[in-house]
Design a protein around this motif. Sequence first.
Motif, PDB file in Angstrom:
ATOM      1  N   MET A   1      87.463  14.630  91.576  1.00 60.65           N
ATOM      2  CA  MET A   1      87.773  15.590  90.317  1.00 60.65           C
ATOM      3  C   MET A   1      89.178  15.815  90.526  1.00 60.65           C
ATOM      4  O   MET A   1      89.892  15.701  91.564  1.00 60.65           O
ATOM      5  CB  MET A   1      87.147  16.763  90.311  1.00 60.65           C
ATOM      6  N   HIS A   6      88.563  20.922  88.410  1.00 57.25           N
ATOM      7  CA  HIS A   6      88.449  21.871  89.549  1.00 57.25           C
ATOM      8  C   HIS A   6      88.485  23.346  88.943  1.00 57.25           C
ATOM      9  O   HIS A   6      87.937  24.298  89.128  1.00 57.25           O
ATOM     10  CB  HIS A   6      89.146  22.033  90.790  1.00 57.25           C
ATOM     11  N   ASN A   9      85.704  24.199  86.659  1.00 62.55           N
ATOM     12  CA  ASN A   9      84.645  24.446  87.371  1.00 62.55           C
ATOM     13  C   ASN A   9      84.541  26.186  87.774  1.00 62.55           C
ATOM     14  O   ASN A   9      83.736  26.665  87.780  1.00 62.55           O
ATOM     15  CB  ASN A   9      84.325  23.731  88.660  1.00 62.55           C
ATOM     16  N   THR A  89      82.596  24.977  96.293  1.00 63.19           N
ATOM     17  CA  THR A  89      82.417  24.278  94.803  1.00 63.19           C
ATOM     18  C   THR A  89      83.378  23.095  94.765  1.00 63.19           C
ATOM     19  O   THR A  89      83.123  22.008  94.000  1.00 63.19           O
ATOM     20  CB  THR A  89      82.475  25.270  93.693  1.00 63.19           C
ATOM     21  N   HIS A  90      84.553  23.265  95.341  1.00 64.53           N
ATOM     22  CA  HIS A  90      85.625  22.042  95.352  1.00 64.53           C
ATOM     23  C   HIS A  90      85.167  20.989  96.097  1.00 64.53           C
ATOM     24  O   HIS A  90      84.874  19.840  95.551  1.00 64.53           O
ATOM     25  CB  HIS A  90      87.135  22.746  95.950  1.00 64.53           C
ATOM     26  N   LEU A  93      82.085  19.371  94.131  1.00 62.56           N
ATOM     27  CA  LEU A  93      82.785  18.521  92.831  1.00 62.56           C
ATOM     28  C   LEU A  93      83.283  17.141  93.488  1.00 62.56           C
ATOM     29  O   LEU A  93      82.949  16.061  92.789  1.00 62.56           O
ATOM     30  CB  LEU A  93      83.929  19.207  92.289  1.00 62.56           C
ATOM     31  N   GLY A  97      80.711  14.736  92.244  1.00 60.43           N
ATOM     32  CA  GLY A  97      81.304  14.473  90.889  1.00 60.43           C
ATOM     33  C   GLY A  97      82.284  13.229  90.964  1.00 60.43           C
ATOM     34  O   GLY A  97      82.534  12.633  89.944  1.00 60.43           O
ATOM     35  N   THR A 130      81.552  17.693  85.582  1.00 59.79           N
ATOM     36  CA  THR A 130      81.965  18.970  85.895  1.00 59.79           C
ATOM     37  C   THR A 130      80.980  20.093  85.527  1.00 59.79           C
ATOM     38  O   THR A 130      80.589  20.899  86.460  1.00 59.79           O
ATOM     39  CB  THR A 130      83.398  19.388  85.701  1.00 59.79           C
ATOM     40  N   ILE A 133      77.500  19.735  87.105  1.00 61.29           N
ATOM     41  CA  ILE A 133      77.500  20.319  88.623  1.00 61.29           C
ATOM     42  C   ILE A 133      77.672  21.741  88.560  1.00 61.29           C
ATOM     43  O   ILE A 133      76.889  22.568  89.395  1.00 61.29           O
ATOM     44  CB  ILE A 133      78.626  19.740  89.380  1.00 61.29           C
ATOM     45  N   THR A 134      78.413  22.359  87.602  1.00 63.17           N
ATOM     46  CA  THR A 134      78.779  23.759  87.743  1.00 63.17           C
ATOM     47  C   THR A 134      77.288  24.519  87.380  1.00 63.17           C
ATOM     48  O   THR A 134      77.160  25.601  87.935  1.00 63.17           O
ATOM     49  CB  THR A 134      79.678  24.176  86.740  1.00 63.17           C
TER      50      THR A 134
END
Length: 168
Positions: A1, A6, A9, A89-90, A93, A97, A130, A133-134
Amino acid sequence: MNKRGHVLNAVLLSIGLGYVLDPSGDVSTFATIAEVFLPVVLGALFPDVDTAFGKHRKTLHNLPVLLIFLAHPVYHGGNLQWVWLGVVTHYVLDIVGSKRGIALFYPISSTEYGFPTGVTTSSDRAEAVTVAITLFELAAIAALVYVLPTYLPPQAAEIVANTTNVVV
């Protein structure tokens, strides 16, 4: 990503987290969103600081760095207690992702780990991935906050409730 993904997200996650932690939908929900917004966004952007030095997706994209951020709220608390969530979460992703993945065990190993579900950062599907995934992350957080405590001993459920400010 990329940075845009980011940030997207982190913004969506902050809004969703505000509603998970305080689902009333009134002023207190928006206060919760405001409380978590900056730390989550900062955490989501921090790992990419390694583009300015070191090796990108290695130097600040690994488990030792994550452990430091996970330990921070235990020792310091305060208004940055949600930075760890942005960092996590970074990583999610970048692992799920993106095609490239991250070097979780750096500096011991430079092998990058990722799921085959990822897209390139320049893909026209990057934003859709993104958002998907969020939504998955928010569902996981809601399950941790509302479902997991029912299976925990009362003392552990109380710790979860105190940590998240949610009545269980």
